[in-house]
Design a protein around this motif. Structure first.
Motif, PDB file in Angstrom:
ATOM      1  N   GLU A 228       0.834  -1.207   0.000  1.00 47.89           N
ATOM      2  CA  GLU A 228       0.000   0.000   0.000  1.00 47.89           C
ATOM      3  C   GLU A 228       0.866   1.253   0.000  1.00 47.89           C
ATOM      4  N   LYS A 229       1.954   1.209   0.764  1.00 45.08           N
ATOM      5  CA  LYS A 229       2.850   2.366   0.843  1.00 45.08           C
ATOM      6  C   LYS A 229       3.438   2.700  -0.529  1.00 45.08           C
ATOM      7  N   ALA A 230       3.774   1.665  -1.301  1.00 47.20           N
ATOM      8  CA  ALA A 230       4.340   1.873  -2.637  1.00 47.20           C
ATOM      9  C   ALA A 230       3.368   2.645  -3.531  1.00 47.20           C
ATOM     10  N   LYS A 231       2.059   2.444  -3.317  1.00 46.91           N
ATOM     11  CA  LYS A 231       1.042   3.126  -4.131  1.00 46.91           C
ATOM     12  C   LYS A 231       0.909   4.613  -3.794  1.00 46.91           C
ATOM     13  N   ILE A 232       1.327   4.980  -2.582  1.00 44.43           N
ATOM     14  CA  ILE A 232       1.103   6.376  -2.149  1.00 44.43           C
ATOM     15  C   ILE A 232       2.411   7.145  -1.904  1.00 44.43           C
ATOM     16  N   ILE A 233       3.539   6.611  -2.363  1.00 43.22           N
ATOM     17  CA  ILE A 233       4.823   7.293  -2.154  1.00 43.22           C
ATOM     18  C   ILE A 233       4.812   8.742  -2.668  1.00 43.22           C
ATOM     19  N   PRO A 234       4.288   9.013  -3.897  1.00 41.75           N
ATOM     20  CA  PRO A 234       4.269  10.418  -4.359  1.00 41.75           C
ATOM     21  C   PRO A 234       3.468  11.334  -3.429  1.00 41.75           C
ATOM     22  N   GLN A 235       2.330  10.817  -2.896  1.00 45.09           N
ATOM     23  CA  GLN A 235       1.508  11.616  -1.988  1.00 45.09           C
ATOM     24  C   GLN A 235       2.222  11.863  -0.665  1.00 45.09           C
ATOM     25  N   ILE A 236       2.921  10.829  -0.175  1.00 46.33           N
ATOM     26  CA  ILE A 236       3.692  10.983   1.068  1.00 46.33           C
ATOM     27  C   ILE A 236       4.758  12.056   0.881  1.00 46.33           C
ATOM     28  N   SER A 237       5.381  12.063  -0.273  1.00 41.43           N
ATOM     29  CA  SER A 237       6.413  13.055  -0.581  1.00 41.43           C
ATOM     30  C   SER A 237       5.836  14.471  -0.571  1.00 41.43           C
ATOM     31  N   LYS A 238       4.650  14.640  -1.170  1.00 37.29           N
ATOM     32  CA  LYS A 238       3.991  15.961  -1.177  1.00 37.29           C
ATOM     33  C   LYS A 238       3.688  16.417   0.245  1.00 37.29           C
ATOM     34  N   PHE A 239       3.242  15.481   1.079  1.00 37.17           N
ATOM     35  CA  PHE A 239       2.926  15.812   2.462  1.00 37.17           C
ATOM     36  C   PHE A 239       4.195  16.222   3.207  1.00 37.17           C
ATOM     37  N   GLY A 240       5.291  15.526   2.945  1.00 44.84           N
ATOM     38  CA  GLY A 240       6.576  15.879   3.561  1.00 44.84           C
ATOM     39  C   GLY A 240       6.992  17.294   3.206  1.00 44.84           C
ATOM     40  N   GLU A 241       6.763  17.695   1.953  1.00 45.61           N
ATOM     41  CA  GLU A 241       7.085  19.066   1.519  1.00 45.61           C
ATOM     42  C   GLU A 241       6.244  20.085   2.283  1.00 45.61           C
ATOM     43  N   MET A 242       4.996  19.726   2.576  1.00 42.88           N
ATOM     44  CA  MET A 242       4.118  20.624   3.328  1.00 42.88           C
ATOM     45  C   MET A 242       4.658  20.847   4.740  1.00 42.88           C
ATOM     46  N   PHE A 243       5.081  19.760   5.401  1.00 38.28           N
ATOM     47  CA  PHE A 243       5.626  19.910   6.755  1.00 38.28           C
ATOM     48  C   PHE A 243       6.870  20.791   6.738  1.00 38.28           C
TER      49      PHE A 243
ATOM     50  N   GLY B 125       0.127  23.478   1.272  1.00 41.47           N
ATOM     51  CA  GLY B 125       0.492  22.284   0.523  1.00 41.47           C
ATOM     52  C   GLY B 125      -0.408  22.061  -0.677  1.00 41.47           C
ATOM     53  N   GLU B 126      -0.077  21.041  -1.441  1.00 40.89           N
ATOM     54  CA  GLU B 126      -0.873  20.677  -2.612  1.00 40.89           C
ATOM     55  C   GLU B 126      -1.993  19.730  -2.204  1.00 40.89           C
ATOM     56  N   VAL B 127      -3.064  19.746  -2.994  1.00 44.67           N
ATOM     57  CA  VAL B 127      -4.148  18.778  -2.796  1.00 44.67           C
ATOM     58  C   VAL B 127      -3.639  17.409  -3.238  1.00 44.67           C
ATOM     59  N   VAL B 128      -3.890  16.390  -2.402  1.00 39.74           N
ATOM     60  CA  VAL B 128      -3.479  15.019  -2.716  1.00 39.74           C
ATOM     61  C   VAL B 128      -4.748  14.241  -3.079  1.00 39.74           C
ATOM     62  N   PRO B 129      -4.884  13.776  -4.333  1.00 39.46           N
ATOM     63  CA  PRO B 129      -6.176  13.279  -4.821  1.00 39.46           C
ATOM     64  C   PRO B 129      -6.613  11.886  -4.382  1.00 39.46           C
ATOM     65  N   ASP B 130      -5.744  11.060  -3.870  1.00 42.00           N
ATOM     66  CA  ASP B 130      -6.048   9.643  -3.661  1.00 42.00           C
ATOM     67  C   ASP B 130      -6.678   9.363  -2.289  1.00 42.00           C
ATOM     68  N   LEU B 131      -7.877   8.744  -2.284  1.00 41.16           N
ATOM     69  CA  LEU B 131      -8.538   8.374  -1.026  1.00 41.16           C
ATOM     70  C   LEU B 131      -7.689   7.396  -0.222  1.00 41.16           C
ATOM     71  N   LEU B 132      -6.932   6.550  -0.910  1.00 41.87           N
ATOM     72  CA  LEU B 132      -6.043   5.605  -0.239  1.00 41.87           C
ATOM     73  C   LEU B 132      -5.085   6.337   0.699  1.00 41.87           C
TER      74      LEU B 132
END
Length: 195
Positions: free
Chosen positions: A114-129, A161-168
């Motif tokens: 599951e983590k592999a599917k959301i790595i780009p979103q995790i990265s965006k969240f890290g940039e927000m912090f 931060g940017e909007v992250v589109p994935d419900l996952l």
């Protein structure tokens, strides 16, 4: 009135003002929680709230808002409509401390597939912090799921931060507090029990 009491009273007033408008349903350590909030034009109900503590230190108050109240995390993950998690800081933290705690919570509750599917979103969240630098006592962070849009964060009333589109991804965030290995088991109980 001594200065310590006055400062405490002042901090409570500031927290109450910062936290939002509407009828107050509950209060915890001076943080007033609204019974309902509006996200994407929909009214959400306060499902539960509690204090995140680390040893004896109060870290933040977390609250969960849903279209309908539920005590089942599996049911919450499948809900239609917007959702909101609100964090009110009870002490100062660096963005690194907050970001590290966030990443640790994700890692403990999301498997590698599951983590592999959301790595780009995790990265965006890290940039927000990284943008936040320092989080102060009384700061308010909303993490909203908006159907058709994604995960949108607001810090002290301003979108960040940017909007992250994935419900996952949003469901992975919820697992930090309500997954199989929550950051604080008593907080998980509080968020799901309506306390």
């Amino acid at each position: 009135m001594n200065s310590f009491t006055f400062k405490g009273l002042l901090a409570g007033i500031v927290l109450a003002c910062a936290f939002g408008q509407g009828a107050s349903a509950a209060e915890i350590s001076g943080v007033k929680l609204d019974d309902t909030v509006k996200v994407a034009g929909k009214e959400l109900k306060l499902n539960g709230y509690g204090m995140r503590q680390k040893f004896v230190a109060k870290v933040y108050v977390a609250s969960l808002y849903l279209p309908e109240k539920s005590k089942s995390f599996a049911e919450i993950l499948k809900m239609d409509g917007p959702r909101r998690v609100t964090i009110v800081l009870m002490r100062d933290l660096t963005s690194d401390e907050f970001g590290d705690a966030f990443m640790n919570g994700l890692s403990r509750n999301v498997d590698n597939v599951e983590k592999a599917k959301i790595i780009p979103q995790i990265s965006k969240f890290g940039e927000m912090f990284a943008l936040l630098q320092v989080l102060k006592k009384g700061d308010v962070l909303h993490m909203d799921w908006i159907p058709g849009t994604g995960t949108q964060c607001e810090f002290n009333g301003k979108k960040i931060g940017e909007v992250v589109p994935d419900l996952l991804f949003y469901n992975a965030i919820l697992r930090i507090w309500m997954g199989d290995h929550p950051v604080d088991s008593s907080l998980k109980t509080a968020l799901l029990s309506g306390k």
